[in-house]
Each structure stands twice: as C-alpha cells, then as structure tokens.
Design a protein around this motif. Structure first.
Motif, mmCIF file in Angstrom:
data_model
loop_
_atom_site.group_PDB
_atom_site.id
_atom_site.type_symbol
_atom_site.label_atom_id
_atom_site.label_comp_id
_atom_site.label_asym_id
_atom_site.label_seq_id
_atom_site.Cartn_x
_atom_site.Cartn_y
_atom_site.Cartn_z
ATOM 1 N N ALA A 8 -18.308 -50.302 38.784
ATOM 2 C CA ALA A 8 -17.724 -51.193 39.592
ATOM 3 C C ALA A 8 -18.429 -52.344 40.303
ATOM 4 C CB ALA A 8 -16.108 -50.975 39.926
ATOM 5 N N ARG A 9 -19.570 -51.619 40.852
ATOM 6 C CA ARG A 9 -20.456 -52.470 41.750
ATOM 7 C C ARG A 9 -19.950 -53.163 42.887
ATOM 8 N NH1 ARG A 9 -24.665 -54.769 37.278
ATOM 9 N NH2 ARG A 9 -25.179 -52.941 36.174
ATOM 10 N N GLY A 10 -18.918 -52.545 43.368
ATOM 11 C CA GLY A 10 -18.225 -52.878 44.689
ATOM 12 C C GLY A 10 -17.052 -53.840 44.350
ATOM 13 N N THR A 11 -16.618 -54.134 43.115
ATOM 14 C CA THR A 11 -15.593 -55.097 42.645
ATOM 15 C C THR A 11 -14.123 -54.233 42.632
ATOM 16 O OG1 THR A 11 -15.885 -54.717 40.640
ATOM 17 C CG2 THR A 11 -17.188 -56.608 41.574
ATOM 18 N N ALA A 12 -14.318 -53.062 42.753
ATOM 19 C CA ALA A 12 -12.871 -52.272 42.417
ATOM 20 C C ALA A 12 -12.247 -52.123 43.761
ATOM 21 C CB ALA A 12 -13.393 -50.637 42.033
ATOM 22 N N ARG A 13 -10.974 -52.861 43.532
ATOM 23 C CA ARG A 13 -10.186 -52.731 44.754
ATOM 24 C C ARG A 13 -9.156 -51.476 44.821
ATOM 25 N NH1 ARG A 13 -11.269 -56.712 48.815
ATOM 26 N NH2 ARG A 13 -11.988 -58.405 47.899
ATOM 27 N N MET A 14 -8.340 -51.289 43.928
ATOM 28 C CA MET A 14 -7.520 -50.197 43.845
ATOM 29 C C MET A 14 -7.843 -49.194 42.396
ATOM 30 S SD MET A 14 -3.381 -50.709 44.167
ATOM 31 C CE MET A 14 -3.741 -51.697 45.408
#
Length: 237
Positions: A8-14
């Motif tokens: 996700a390279r830092g884009t995963a929120r939940m």
C-alpha cells in the motif's frame, strides 16, 4: 498482512479483519504498529476474543451488528464488546435495511455521536435504478433499492447497500429522531477524526477544505461544494 501493508506504500488507512482467525491478534498489532486502523468485522468472534483484539490495538467496528453474531443475553459476542469500549468507533449503516431503527438508536445513544460513524457500505448500484449489478465475482440484484446476492449458497444475503450519505442524514433526523448536530458529527467530524484527516475536513472552519453540502428545510440535498467550487449549485439543484 505485512505484504499488504507494504504494497500500500503508506496509502492504507484501515483494514477489517476477523480477530479470532489464526494470526488475527498478531495482525491487529501489526496494523496498529504500522499506523493502519485495525477494524473488527466480518467476524464470528466471541465477547472475550473481541476484547483481546481491542487490547491489541483495534479501534473500529466495521458496520456493527452486520456480518457478526447477534447480541444475545448469555453470549454478548462482539457487539457488546465493541459498543461498551470507549476506544472503539462503531460504524452504522442507516438505510432502514441493515439495522432496525430501534437497534440503530440503541447503538447511537450507547456510543454517542463522537464514537459513531455513519457509513453507506455502498456498492456500484448506489444512485442507480433497480436491476442486476456485479460485485466482484458475484452478481447482485437490486430490488426496491435493496442489494442482495443473486445466486449461489449465499443467495438472498444483503450485499452492501445503495445508500448515499444524504439519505442516511435524512433518515437519522426525520425517522430516527436524532438531533441535527449529533447526526452531522457522526457523518463528518467523527469519521474525519478517526481517519486522521480532521485538519482538512469534517467541520466548517477557516483553513480547511471548503467541502460542504446545502440542505433545504426538509433536509433534502440541494447543493454540493468541493474545494470551494460548486459541483451542484443550490439554485440549479
């Protein structure tokens, strides 16, 4: 889970998971340590196992009541565990299908607007007419605005919703009897805070994104502004 977070390279929120499955608690800890919200949902977890997940770092209940065991007086299950813990934000789908108004009111008043996030759980048929629609590898039939799986062993099961948030707001204040201010918090301020974006959205304050909606006296959507520009002008809505 580590591969998913890294990809996700830092884009995963939940991420929503069932903590009772093998590796569940370890996954909750990994997500929490990685700055990703761990949500409990689509689960057969017990009351005790759910409390363990909360202690491990879970902070959200994915569409409370749905896709989890019912609340029973001798087996309270995940519903009671998630409702009673002040660290948990509970998602509620207010479309009149997923939750009876009495159940929604019970959860809302127990948790409070600062712990409730009204969501849609909408699939691709949201805003569309009745008919058949794809949902991943499944086919869904929408009838009278309710989406259900068409075929296979789970035929007839609810498959997401066709809800939009303006309709959720309208139901909350006109049918469920919830106050306007509390409903606004559950629709905007609380989700923004949970997702860590309250510095930009979730309330009307100087310096934040000018994303807003205009409603009439009957709480019907009339205008939409995004980033300070009208997407739907109130005079044309």
């Amino acid at each position: 889970m580590r591969k998913l977070v890294d990809a996700a390279r830092g884009t995963a929120r939940m991420m929503t998971l069932a903590p009772e499955l093998p590796g569940g608690l370890e996954s909750v800890r990994l997500l929490a340590d990685s700055g990703v919200l761990a949500a409990v949902g689509h689960t057969d977890s017990t009351y005790e196992a759910t409390l363990e997940a909360v202690e491990a770092g879970a902070t959200v209940a994915t569409h409370l009541f749905n896709a989890m065991p019912s609340l029973l007086h001798r087996a309270p299950g995940p519903v009671a565990a998630l409702l009673e813990d002040e660290r948990i934000t509970v998602e509620l789908i207010n479309d009149g299908t997923h939750l009876h108004p009495a159940v929604l009111g019970l959860a809302f008043h127990r948790a409070g607007a600062d712990r409730v996030a009204f969501i849609t759980d909408a699939m691709g048929a949201a805003g569309m007419s009745d008919g058949r629609y794809p949902l991943g590898p499944m086919e869904v039939e929408v009838k009278d605005g309710v989406a259900r799986i068409s075929d296979g062993p789970t035929a007839g099961s609810i498959a997401g919703s066709t809800l939009t948030l303006d309709r959720a707001f309208h139901r909350a204040v006109t049918i469920d009897g919830l106050g306007v201010e509390a409903t606004v918090r559950a629709l905007s301020a609380t989700p923004a805070r949970v997702l860590g974006i309250a510095d930009r959205v979730g309330s009307l304050e100087p310096g934040k994104d000018a994303d807003l909606v205009v409603l009439d006296d009957d709480f019907r959507l009339r205008g939409v502004m995004r980033g300070g520009a009208w997407v739907v002008h109130p005079e044309l809505g």
